[in-house]
Design a protein around this motif. Structure first.
Motif, PDB file in Angstrom:
ATOM      1  N   ILE A 361       0.847  -1.190   0.000  1.00 37.32           N
ATOM      2  CA  ILE A 361       0.000   0.000   0.000  1.00 37.32           C
ATOM      3  C   ILE A 361       0.890   1.252   0.000  1.00 37.32           C
ATOM      4  O   ILE A 361       1.936   1.279   0.650  1.00 37.32           O
ATOM      5  N   GLU A 362       0.487   2.240  -0.774  1.00 32.88           N
ATOM      6  CA  GLU A 362       1.330   3.433  -0.926  1.00 32.88           C
ATOM      7  C   GLU A 362       1.153   4.367   0.267  1.00 32.88           C
ATOM      8  O   GLU A 362       0.326   5.268   0.281  1.00 32.88           O
ATOM      9  N   LEU A 363       1.959   4.108   1.284  1.00 29.26           N
ATOM     10  CA  LEU A 363       1.974   4.889   2.515  1.00 29.26           C
ATOM     11  C   LEU A 363       3.432   5.030   2.967  1.00 29.26           C
ATOM     12  O   LEU A 363       4.303   4.267   2.510  1.00 29.26           O
ATOM     13  N   PRO A 364       3.700   5.943   3.862  1.00 30.20           N
ATOM     14  CA  PRO A 364       5.051   5.988   4.441  1.00 30.20           C
ATOM     15  C   PRO A 364       5.416   4.635   5.059  1.00 30.20           C
ATOM     16  O   PRO A 364       4.558   3.907   5.568  1.00 30.20           O
ATOM     17  N   ASP A 365       6.695   4.321   5.006  1.00 29.15           N
ATOM     18  CA  ASP A 365       7.156   3.009   5.479  1.00 29.15           C
ATOM     19  C   ASP A 365       6.686   2.714   6.898  1.00 29.15           C
ATOM     20  O   ASP A 365       6.284   1.587   7.223  1.00 29.15           O
ATOM     21  N   GLY A 366       6.747   3.749   7.766  1.00 28.20           N
ATOM     22  CA  GLY A 366       6.344   3.532   9.153  1.00 28.20           C
ATOM     23  C   GLY A 366       4.888   3.131   9.286  1.00 28.20           C
ATOM     24  O   GLY A 366       4.534   2.286  10.128  1.00 28.20           O
ATOM     25  N   ASP A 367       4.025   3.692   8.428  1.00 22.53           N
ATOM     26  CA  ASP A 367       2.596   3.344   8.491  1.00 22.53           C
ATOM     27  C   ASP A 367       2.350   1.935   7.955  1.00 22.53           C
ATOM     28  O   ASP A 367       1.471   1.218   8.459  1.00 22.53           O
ATOM     29  N   ILE A 368       3.107   1.535   6.942  1.00 21.37           N
ATOM     30  CA  ILE A 368       2.982   0.156   6.443  1.00 21.37           C
ATOM     31  C   ILE A 368       3.361  -0.822   7.549  1.00 21.37           C
ATOM     32  O   ILE A 368       2.685  -1.845   7.764  1.00 21.37           O
ATOM     33  N   GLN A 369       4.416  -0.488   8.262  1.00 18.55           N
ATOM     34  CA  GLN A 369       4.845  -1.378   9.353  1.00 18.55           C
ATOM     35  C   GLN A 369       3.821  -1.399  10.483  1.00 18.55           C
ATOM     36  O   GLN A 369       3.588  -2.440  11.101  1.00 18.55           O
ATOM     37  N   ARG A 370       3.150  -0.262  10.731  1.00 19.13           N
ATOM     38  CA  ARG A 370       2.081  -0.233  11.745  1.00 19.13           C
ATOM     39  C   ARG A 370       0.940  -1.163  11.339  1.00 19.13           C
ATOM     40  O   ARG A 370       0.389  -1.895  12.181  1.00 19.13           O
ATOM     41  N   ILE A 371       0.581  -1.139  10.053  1.00 23.57           N
ATOM     42  CA  ILE A 371      -0.473  -2.040   9.567  1.00 23.57           C
ATOM     43  C   ILE A 371      -0.053  -3.490   9.780  1.00 23.57           C
ATOM     44  O   ILE A 371      -0.834  -4.315  10.265  1.00 23.57           O
ATOM     45  N   ARG A 372       1.180  -3.798   9.427  1.00 25.49           N
ATOM     46  CA  ARG A 372       1.671  -5.173   9.591  1.00 25.49           C
ATOM     47  C   ARG A 372       1.599  -5.612  11.054  1.00 25.49           C
ATOM     48  O   ARG A 372       1.140  -6.720  11.358  1.00 25.49           O
ATOM     49  N   LYS A 373       2.048  -4.748  11.960  1.00 21.38           N
ATOM     50  CA  LYS A 373       2.072  -5.112  13.382  1.00 21.38           C
ATOM     51  C   LYS A 373       0.661  -5.304  13.929  1.00 21.38           C
ATOM     52  O   LYS A 373       0.406  -6.212  14.727  1.00 21.38           O
ATOM     53  N   GLN A 374      -0.264  -4.454  13.499  1.00 23.92           N
ATOM     54  CA  GLN A 374      -1.643  -4.609  13.946  1.00 23.92           C
ATOM     55  C   GLN A 374      -2.235  -5.923  13.426  1.00 23.92           C
ATOM     56  O   GLN A 374      -2.977  -6.607  14.145  1.00 23.92           O
ATOM     57  N   CYS A 375      -1.942  -6.261  12.179  1.00 27.67           N
ATOM     58  CA  CYS A 375      -2.449  -7.526  11.611  1.00 27.67           C
ATOM     59  C   CYS A 375      -1.866  -8.720  12.342  1.00 27.67           C
ATOM     60  O   CYS A 375      -2.569  -9.709  12.614  1.00 27.67           O
ATOM     61  N   GLU A 376      -0.583  -8.645  12.692  1.00 19.58           N
ATOM     62  CA  GLU A 376       0.042  -9.730  13.446  1.00 19.58           C
ATOM     63  C   GLU A 376      -0.579  -9.850  14.832  1.00 19.58           C
ATOM     64  O   GLU A 376      -0.811 -10.959  15.334  1.00 19.58           O
ATOM     65  N   ARG A 377      -0.876  -8.708  15.444  1.00 23.94           N
ATOM     66  CA  ARG A 377      -1.488  -8.716  16.780  1.00 23.94           C
ATOM     67  C   ARG A 377      -2.887  -9.323  16.746  1.00 23.94           C
ATOM     68  O   ARG A 377      -3.266 -10.108  17.634  1.00 23.94           O
ATOM     69  N   LEU A 378      -3.653  -9.008  15.698  1.00 29.03           N
ATOM     70  CA  LEU A 378      -4.994  -9.584  15.578  1.00 29.03           C
ATOM     71  C   LEU A 378      -4.921 -11.077  15.284  1.00 29.03           C
ATOM     72  O   LEU A 378      -5.727 -11.859  15.808  1.00 29.03           O
TER      73      LEU A 378
END
Length: 895
Positions: A361-378
């Motif tokens: 997804i075209e977002l800043p790298d930090g936001d992509i990583q936030r999405i990844r971490k939230q998905c892993e947490r869920l």
């Protein structure tokens, strides 16, 4: 290891499950696994399916068998539950026509592992998982608990809130209350007050795209329609029904009884169960002749509760989370979904070209990583195992909303499941191996039959290691896909399918090649697997052009590093960089080429010219034959000279029409009567083919075809009822033909016939004509989707030429003889598909009217030619092997 593939099922997503099961069957590494097909029908029967049927386009093409179906004058196809409602015992007997019914207690003697490609209720809700655990059979994906949670959107809401995940406000509405509520406006007003517009209405126990609506207008009518859709209720205005012509009634019933976008069958109507569209038609006609009110139809499988959510405005994404080799969750690069409309519905999700997938997804790298971490947490919060697909939204203020976790993902070749795995270097075959291995490790953790499971796991690990170090000399085959015609997306589907079939063989090593550019300049690219599995041809082209000026995305690089031990084990030596090449470079890379292009270039001989210069063997017909068959006008003219029946036809030229439109139309109307057929004369088989009913539509077609810019002309688009994403090329001329009708024949049908050529011991070409398929269009003409995409077309193979086996055989032989004569006249080689109409008269006379010839027919998994070749004993790989063998032998004879 014997791997049972469970697919089909009882849910409304059974067609995608069926197509996904076929993908798994084709891509399982045959050096490691022996696949066993278990088709689950909508009555819940487990059927060990004969392999020929897995290559049918849709479930209804083979099941229930045609021989068991009641007469249907309007050519409706139905699922087995419609037959069961009339004669349950007859429906149960259908299994023996396509395979063998298997009892659950037999499964441990037939398989070592179960791969689950089922969706929705009865598939990803814990039911099948519990059954397999009862019989101590390890299976893919999550266990019973996370599966049960994953399919229930209401329970998910509760868990999301309790684990501090932001979630939109929502309300639940009960079915009985909804049906009793007379003031629907009051309900709508209350929801608007609490949740604000837009509203999202969801059927909580269905797949992620079934029964979902977005209400973005302050419209009670839209709200009621959305609620009824989620409850699987259909309301029909009898006055409206009475006014419809029969052709429109048929279309409406096809939509209404569609299990994905309609309510399906059987339906309850005024206390009576109706199981067949023909009976529903008759009943509606009877009611409409006596009444003018509105009646209500209710599906047999419906929801008791509907979920209404506040709309999240943001960028939609989907993320596959897998367990890494240490058992910890690892999110793959999240994909942004760019849609033409707000709702990412069934068609948007599964048909190429309708939506766009941007990874990451075209977002800043930090936001992509936030999405990844939230998905892993869920993933952890829901106790998921092995893998899951988690969807969500990224809002303008940086919020991340996760919703609708799926413990089973769609498994079409370009699904998120394979699409994101390709970004770390795993092709579909390698990713499936990883999923099976990780699933075995997950099942061991349950403490059940651990010695048996550990033995299977140890054996598989040993075989994977041996596979990585073994070297076998294979024939390198360049698979050219893409192009720049209006069928470029279908070409990519064909090319990927060829790639997959060859990749799982012991004989060939496929090399994916993407062609783009224009008529004067063919741009060729050596494709890495991650780009090959992008959503469609336009995505691939844009990715390649962008890659020339960009370095690897840092998040992709990090995920590759995190997955390093996985890729080194399952995909050693994988190349993930594209390369621009030319035809001379290609000659040094491959031993042969499979052209998977449709329309221009490919079917016009242009690519063949370049390959012949370099002596590279290729599939299909030669240059001269291709140049003729791409031009429908020249083909018609040549066939007419040889006494072959074709439609009356003419060309309409841009220069003449624009200079004197009224005069041109008047001249055409002297030779043709409405309705007629208009289509490009020199393009693929289904692009912009339209039934023209009147002068207004003919003018609109001409003006669209002769427009100066790619953008659609709004008025003409409306007249022709073109979808925004529909392919409609710009041309300097087009073909006009008489509409072929029955002409007094007692039996009239549209067919498509495939063929294969070989060379005998005397060096002569021999034609093998397959049994033709009977094609049924839902609209005026067969669409691209109906011809090539899984779950879309309605085809019956072999065609129903007669009421008795003897009559079927007689007519089939005559039709195939006619098609063979056409092939000989046009000098067709390798393989081809010929479309035609067949008239059978009362005196037994058979007339075959040729529509068009495809020298490089579509090779998508669902296309008819695979159904036809299967009858002659060819599995798809064997059919592709025969095509390549002919091309290589032809080149040797020429040399």
């Amino acid at each position: 290891m014997r791997v049972g593939i469970f697919f089909g099922g009882q849910s409304r997503e059974r067609e995608i499950s069926f197509a996904g099961g076929r993908t798994v069957y084709d891509n399982l590494n045959k050096s490691l696994f022996e696949p066993v097909l278990f088709f689950i029908d909508s009555l819940g029967q487990i059927i060990e399916l004969n392999w020929q049927y897995v290559y049918k386009g849709t479930i209804r093409d083979f099941y229930p068998p045609v021989s068991l179906l009641p007469p249907s004058p309007h050519h409706f196809q139905v699922y087995i539950e419609s037959l069961a409602a009339e004669d349950h015992n007859l429906a149960l007997s259908a299994a023996s026509h396509v395979g063998r019914k298997v009892s659950p207690e037999e499964l441990p003697t037939l398989i070592d592992f179960a791969f689950l490609a089922l969706h929705g209720p009865f598939g990803e809700d814990g039911n099948i998982q519990g059954l397999l655990e009862w019989y101590n059979i390890p299976y893919s994906g999550s266990g019973i608990l996370p599966s049960a949670i994953g399919v229930n959107k209401v329970v998910q809401k509760d868990l999301l809130e309790k684990n501090d995940f932001p979630t939109p406000a929502y309300e639940l509405l009960n079915r009985d209350s909804w049906l009793k509520e007379a003031n629907k406006k009051a309900v709508f007003d209350s929801l608007k007050s609490k949740l604000k517009l837009p509203l999202v209405i969801k059927a909580p126990n269905q797949g992620s795209t079934i029964g979902v609506s977005i209400i973005d207008k302050d419209s009670v009518e839209d709200f009621v329609d959305g609620m009824n859709r989620a409850f699987f209720i259909e309301e029909i205005d009898l006055s409206w029904w009475a006014a419809l012509p029969d052709e429109e009634k048929r279309k409406e019933l096809i939509k209404l009884t569609d299990i994905r976008e309609g309510i399906g069958l059987p339906v309850m109507m005024e206390g009576e169960w109706i199981s067949h569209p023909e009976k529903l038609w008759v009943k509606l006609d009877q009611l409409a002749s006596a009444r003018k009110d509105t009646i209500q139809l209710t599906s047999q499988h419906a929801e008791e509760t509907v979920l209404v959510e506040a709309f999240i405005k943001g960028r939609e994404f989907s993320c596959i989370v897998i367990e890494n080799d240490n058992g910890a969750p690892m999110a793959l690069p999240p994909t942004e979904i760019r849609k033409i409309k707000d709702l990412f519905d069934y068609r948007s999700k599964y048909l190429p070209g309708i939506s766009r997938k941007i990874t990451p997804i075209e977002l800043p790298d930090g936001d992509i990583q936030r999405i990844r971490k939230q998905c892993e947490r869920l993933f952890t919060a829901l106790h998921c195992q092995v893998y899951a697909r988690i969807d969500g939204f990224y809002t303008e203020d940086g919020g991340i909303f996760l919703n609708d976790p799926n413990t089973t993902s769609g498994m079409l070749p370009s699904s998120f499941f394979f699409h994101q795995a390709a970004e770390i270097g795993l092709n579909p075959s390698q990713f499936l191996t990883y999923i099976i291995r990780t699933s075995l490790a997950a099942r061991i953790k349950t403490g059940k039959m651990i010695h048996q499971m550990k033995g299977l796991l140890k054996k598989l690990d040993t075989e994977i290691q041996l596979l990585a170090v073994s070297e076998v000399k294979k024939i390198n085959v360049g698979v050219i896909m893409g192009g720049f015609s209006s069928e470029r997306h279908i070409s990519v589907e064909s090319g990927r399918n060829i790639f997959e079939k060859l990749a799982s063989s012991t004989k060939y090593h496929p090399v994916p090649i993407f062609l783009t550019g224009n008529e004067e300049n063919h741009e060729l690219y050596l494709l890495p697997v991650n780009i090959m599995l992008k959503d469609n041809a336009d995505d691939i082209r844009e990715k390649l052009h962008a890659a020339a000026s960009k370095n690897e995305h840092p998040v992709i690089g990090q995920i590759k590093s995190e997955a390093g031990t996985i890729t080194s084990t399952y995909a050693p030596g994988t190349i993930l960089k594209y390369k621009r090449i030319n035809y001379e470079d290609l000659s040094g890379l491959v031993d042969a080429v499979f052209i998977a292009l449709h329309g221009r270039p490919g079917e016009d001989g242009a690519v063949q010219v370049e390959l012949e210069k370099l002596g590279i063997p290729y599939n299909g017909s030669g240059v001269d034959s291709s140049r003729i068959t791409i031009n429908k006008y020249e083909t018609n003219e040549l066939l007419m000279k040889h006494g072959i029946s074709v439609a009356n036809h003419t060309l309409v030229y841009k220069e003449e029409y624009l200079a004197h439109p009224a005069k041109t139309i008047a001249e055409l109307e002297k030779s043709f009567t409405y309705p007629l057929i208009a289509k490009p004369a020199d393009d693929g088989c289904s692009s912009a083919v339209k039934k023209i009913r009147n002068q207004q539509e003919l003018c609109a077609f001409a003006e669209m075809m002769f427009r100066d810019t790619p953008e659609f002309l709004p008025a003409q688009q409306k007249v022709l009822k073109l979808k925004d994403n529909e392919e409609f090329p710009q041309k300097s001329y087009f073909l006009l033909e008489d509409l072929i009708d029955s002409n007094g024949a007692t039996h009239f049908l549209e067919i498509t016939g495939g063929m294969l050529t070989s060379i005998n011991d005397n060096g002569d070409r021999v034609y093998e004509l397959f049994e033709p398929s009977e094609t049924l269009a839902t609209g005026d003409v067969l669409s691209l989707e109906e011809k090539f995409l899984a779950g879309e077309g309605q085809n019956i193979t072999p065609a129903r030429f007669g009421k008795t086996p003897e009559e079927n055989k007689r007519v089939s032989e005559k039709v195939r003889k006619d098609l063979e004569k056409v092939a000989e006249i046009l000098n067709i080689e390798g393989y081809a598909r010929i479309d035609a109409f067949v008239r059978i008269y009362e005196d037994g006379k058979v007339e075959t009217i040729i529509i068009e010839i495809n020298s490089l027919p579509g090779m998508t998994p669902a296309t008819c030619i695979f159904h036809q070749s299967a009858i002659n004993g060819y599995k798809p790989y064997e059919f592709i092997d025969a095509i390549l063998t002919y091309g290589m032998l032809r080149q040797k004879l020429i040399a």
